[in-house]
Design a protein around this motif. Structure first.
Motif, mmCIF file in Angstrom:
data_model
loop_
_atom_site.group_PDB
_atom_site.id
_atom_site.type_symbol
_atom_site.label_atom_id
_atom_site.label_comp_id
_atom_site.label_asym_id
_atom_site.label_seq_id
_atom_site.Cartn_x
_atom_site.Cartn_y
_atom_site.Cartn_z
ATOM 1 N N ARG A 161 -10.042 6.437 -4.559
ATOM 2 C CA ARG A 161 -10.011 4.991 -4.357
ATOM 3 C C ARG A 161 -11.351 4.389 -4.735
ATOM 4 O O ARG A 161 -12.380 5.063 -4.723
ATOM 5 N N PRO A 180 -7.510 0.912 10.355
ATOM 6 C CA PRO A 180 -6.172 0.391 10.036
ATOM 7 C C PRO A 180 -5.750 0.748 8.608
ATOM 8 O O PRO A 180 -6.609 0.951 7.749
ATOM 9 N N TRP A 234 -0.242 -2.206 -8.877
ATOM 10 C CA TRP A 234 -1.153 -3.020 -8.060
ATOM 11 C C TRP A 234 -2.518 -3.101 -8.742
ATOM 12 O O TRP A 234 -3.001 -2.107 -9.288
ATOM 13 N N LEU A 283 -3.704 -0.678 5.438
ATOM 14 C CA LEU A 283 -3.171 -1.943 4.927
ATOM 15 C C LEU A 283 -2.914 -1.868 3.433
ATOM 16 O O LEU A 283 -3.816 -1.525 2.673
ATOM 17 N N LYS A 338 -6.890 1.482 -3.547
ATOM 18 C CA LYS A 338 -6.461 2.844 -3.218
ATOM 19 C C LYS A 338 -5.599 3.367 -4.368
ATOM 20 O O LYS A 338 -5.067 2.595 -5.145
ATOM 21 N N ALA A 365 0.143 -3.251 0.097
ATOM 22 C CA ALA A 365 1.466 -3.653 -0.366
ATOM 23 C C ALA A 365 2.103 -2.408 -0.999
ATOM 24 O O ALA A 365 1.393 -1.552 -1.532
ATOM 25 N N HIS A 397 -4.827 6.375 3.005
ATOM 26 C CA HIS A 397 -6.109 5.723 2.696
ATOM 27 C C HIS A 397 -6.509 5.869 1.230
ATOM 28 O O HIS A 397 -7.639 5.565 0.874
HETATM 29 N N1 MTE Z 1 -3.466 0.263 -4.341
HETATM 30 C C1 MTE Z 1 -3.766 -0.575 -3.354
HETATM 31 N N2 MTE Z 1 -5.006 -0.599 -2.877
HETATM 32 C C2 MTE Z 1 -5.341 -1.427 -1.864
HETATM 33 C C3 MTE Z 1 -4.389 -2.297 -1.307
HETATM 34 C C4 MTE Z 1 -3.065 -2.256 -1.831
HETATM 35 O O1 MTE Z 1 -2.159 -2.994 -1.403
HETATM 36 N N3 MTE Z 1 -2.786 -1.377 -2.847
HETATM 37 N N4 MTE Z 1 -4.753 -3.119 -0.271
HETATM 38 C C5 MTE Z 1 -6.180 -3.425 -0.120
HETATM 39 C C6 MTE Z 1 -6.452 -4.025 1.165
HETATM 40 S S1 MTE Z 1 -5.891 -5.613 1.399
HETATM 41 C C7 MTE Z 1 -7.208 -3.408 2.120
HETATM 42 S S2 MTE Z 1 -7.730 -4.199 3.514
HETATM 43 C C8 MTE Z 1 -7.600 -1.992 1.968
HETATM 44 C C9 MTE Z 1 -7.179 -1.194 3.162
HETATM 45 O O2 MTE Z 1 -7.587 0.138 3.046
HETATM 46 P P1 MTE Z 1 -7.207 1.157 4.181
HETATM 47 O O3 MTE Z 1 -5.706 1.148 4.298
HETATM 48 O O4 MTE Z 1 -7.768 2.466 3.752
HETATM 49 O O5 MTE Z 1 -7.848 0.660 5.444
HETATM 50 O O6 MTE Z 1 -7.048 -1.392 0.813
HETATM 51 C C10 MTE Z 1 -7.074 -2.210 -0.322
HETATM 52 N N5 MTE Z 1 -6.627 -1.412 -1.419
#
Ligand code: MTE
Ligand code: MO
Length: 199
Positions: free
Chosen positions: A150, A26, A116, A28, A163, A30, A145
């Motif tokens: 990341r 998935p 973020w 995910l 990320k 913001a 991703h």
């Molecule tokens: N820059 C950034 N990194 C982030 C997020 C984000 O909103 N912004 N969300 C986090 C959350 S809540 C999750 S579950 C994972 C999801 O990583 P994926 O999209 O590679 O599965 O990234 C994390 N890293």
């Protein structure tokens, strides 16, 4: 029957409380996915309580630190777990060592695109299994991703694995990041079910 049961037991030992395994990956986050056409505009700033602040290009990261590969499981706080991910990148510990983290530092703030952030204790950041990753299962990260780089902190819920990483800041105090300001746990250990501030 016997084999089925054994397998189930083995898997439940790998899956933290209240998590369900998925084979999907998935997406995910913001905010918006950044798309880089040209990595010369990308860099990683390492700063705060360090002897040697650094501004690293993607090439610097690939050429100045040992390449490392690590296989682990992802546990997202929303309840899915994805087993057997192979990540390629550099150890977070090697970055911390090169920067010369000062002894007053106790915490790390990960800074991503669009402001973020996520926070974690220094001891979690410098674990042997903590990576700054540029590839997943043999392919460069996709933009969704986290391309180009990341965090991967597999022993914590996946929201700590920022990320589109652009900065690593070493601090004395523990400053809540984006989700932590919204009630998520300051540490987020999936095995202790540390989802929210009160857990
Ligand atoms: N820059 C950034 N990194 C982030 C997020 C984000 O909103 N912004 N969300 C986090 C959350 S809540 C999750 S579950 C994972 C999801 O990583 P994926 O999209 O590679 O599965 O990234 C994390 N890293
Ligand atoms: Mo998440």
């Amino acid at each position: 029957m016997f084999f089925g049961k054994t397998k189930q037991t083995a898997q439940s030992e790998r899956v933290p409380p209240n998590q369900n395994v998925t084979t999907k990956f998935p997406v995910l986050h913001a905010g918006n996915v950044p798309y880089y056409e040209d990595l010369s505009k990308w860099n990683l700033q390492v700063y705060g309580l360090v002897d040697q602040p650094m501004l690293l290009s993607f090439e610097d990261i690939k050429s100045s630190f040992p390449k490392t590969e690590s296989e682990n499981d992802i546990h997202c706080v929303t309840g899915w777990s994805r087993l057997d991910n192979v990540w390629e990148g550099v150890r977070a510990k090697d970055i911390a060592e090169k920067a010369g983290v000062q002894k007053e530092a106790g915490y790390v703030i990960l800074h991503a695109e669009e402001g973020w952030t996520a926070n974690l204790p220094l001891s979690d950041f410098i674990r042997e299994t903590s990576l700054l990753a540029y590839a997943h299962n043999g392919e460069p990260l996709t933009p969704e991703h986290g391309y180009p780089l990341r965090g991967v902190f597999p022993h914590l819920y996946f929201w700590k694995s920022a990320k589109w990483l652009r900065g690593i800041q070493f601090t004395k105090e523990n400053h809540p990041g984006f989700w932590e300001k919204n009630g998520y746990h300051m540490r987020g250990d999936p095995w202790k079910n540390q989802r929210f501030i009160w857990d």
